[in-house]
Motif scaffolding. Structure first.
Motif, mmCIF file in Angstrom:
data_model
loop_
_atom_site.group_PDB
_atom_site.id
_atom_site.type_symbol
_atom_site.label_atom_id
_atom_site.label_comp_id
_atom_site.label_asym_id
_atom_site.label_seq_id
_atom_site.Cartn_x
_atom_site.Cartn_y
_atom_site.Cartn_z
ATOM 1 N N PHE A 118 0.821 -1.212 0.000
ATOM 2 C CA PHE A 118 0.000 0.000 0.000
ATOM 3 C C PHE A 118 0.857 1.265 0.000
ATOM 4 C CE2 PHE A 118 -2.231 -3.421 2.191
ATOM 5 C CZ PHE A 118 -3.236 -3.639 1.277
ATOM 6 N N GLN A 119 2.191 1.087 0.109
ATOM 7 C CA GLN A 119 3.105 2.225 0.083
ATOM 8 C C GLN A 119 3.872 2.298 -1.234
ATOM 9 O OE1 GLN A 119 5.516 1.352 3.498
ATOM 10 N NE2 GLN A 119 4.160 2.474 4.892
ATOM 11 N N LEU A 120 3.605 1.382 -2.138
ATOM 12 C CA LEU A 120 4.337 1.329 -3.401
ATOM 13 C C LEU A 120 3.984 2.524 -4.283
ATOM 14 C CD1 LEU A 120 4.091 -2.428 -4.430
ATOM 15 C CD2 LEU A 120 6.081 -1.219 -3.529
ATOM 16 N N THR A 121 4.989 2.990 -4.985
ATOM 17 C CA THR A 121 4.792 4.040 -5.971
ATOM 18 C C THR A 121 5.046 3.445 -7.350
ATOM 19 O OG1 THR A 121 7.101 4.730 -5.911
ATOM 20 C CG2 THR A 121 5.610 5.793 -4.331
ATOM 21 N N ALA A 122 4.825 4.216 -8.398
ATOM 22 C CA ALA A 122 5.094 3.742 -9.753
ATOM 23 C C ALA A 122 6.581 3.444 -9.923
ATOM 24 C CB ALA A 122 4.632 4.784 -10.768
ATOM 25 N N ALA A 123 7.430 4.252 -9.322
ATOM 26 C CA ALA A 123 8.873 4.026 -9.414
ATOM 27 C C ALA A 123 9.243 2.699 -8.753
ATOM 28 C CB ALA A 123 9.630 5.178 -8.755
ATOM 29 N N ASP A 124 8.569 2.363 -7.625
ATOM 30 C CA ASP A 124 8.835 1.087 -6.962
ATOM 31 C C ASP A 124 8.456 -0.088 -7.858
ATOM 32 O OD1 ASP A 124 9.756 2.344 -4.662
ATOM 33 O OD2 ASP A 124 7.752 2.415 -3.758
ATOM 34 N N VAL A 125 7.377 0.014 -8.584
ATOM 35 C CA VAL A 125 6.962 -1.056 -9.491
ATOM 36 C C VAL A 125 8.022 -1.256 -10.566
ATOM 37 C CG1 VAL A 125 5.225 -1.738 -11.193
ATOM 38 C CG2 VAL A 125 4.508 -0.731 -9.023
#
Length: 191
Positions: A13-20
């Protein structure tokens, strides 16, 4: 930051697009290492761990969205039931009269309710404006009396009026206009 691998340690729930994109990069790199060959068992274990982690994250996201969707569905159903109850109650009570665009319902017990029609109010306002205009004329005349201008000139004006009425056969309106003009002339010249 721990590099792209740190994205795998975050809560879904803390993921961002950059994390993906970081996770995709890490998994892609591990796949390339599998093809390279010499460290095959370690690369395979690492890749399996990361794939399992990605799947866990997807499961958490899906289950969270399912929970939110279920809550929204329950809320929608509750609102539908409430709406139906209100409609049924409205059908059961006395039907409200349908009003046209120029009609309104007035509570006769309300002390602030309208008591006059719009036309009556217009008539009253017009009469008030006429009375105001008359008041202004009377106030100006009073001011002239107070200043002594009219009382001194009154005798002269009466003489002029008598002459005008005796010598002319004009209407009373003409005499009145002449009297006003004479008053203004004498007032202006201080006679």
């Amino acid at each position: 930051d721990g590099g792209p691998e740190s994205a795998l340690e975050k809560s879904p729930f803390q993921l961002t697009a950059a994390d993906v994109y970081d996770i995709s990069s890490v998994v892609g790199r591990d796949l390339l290492q599998l093809r390279a060959g010499p460290q095959l068992p370690a690369a395979r274990a690492r890749l399996q761990f990361r794939i399992v982690r990605v799947l866990e994250m997807l499961e958490a996201l899906v289950s969270e969205s399912s929970v939110a969707e279920e809550q929204l569905r329950r809320e929608r159903d509750s609102l539908r039931r409430e709406l139906e109850q209100l409609r049924a109650a409205a059908r059961g009570s006395d039907p409200q009269p349908s009003l046209g665009p120029d009609q309104m319902v007035i509570d006769l017990t309300d002390p602030n309710r309208p008591r006059f029609t719009l036309q009556e109010l217009r008539d009253v306002l017009q009469e008030r404006n006429q009375l105001k205009a008359q008041l202004l004329v009377v106030q100006e005349e009073l001011q002239c009396y107070k200043s002594g201008i009219i009382s001194q000139k009154r005798d002269q004006t009466e003489v002029l009026e008598k002459e005008a009425t005796g010598s002319s056969a004009g209407s009373s309106k003409d005499r009145e206009e002449k009297t006003i003009i004479k008053r203004l002339f004498s007032f202006k010249h201080g006679k």
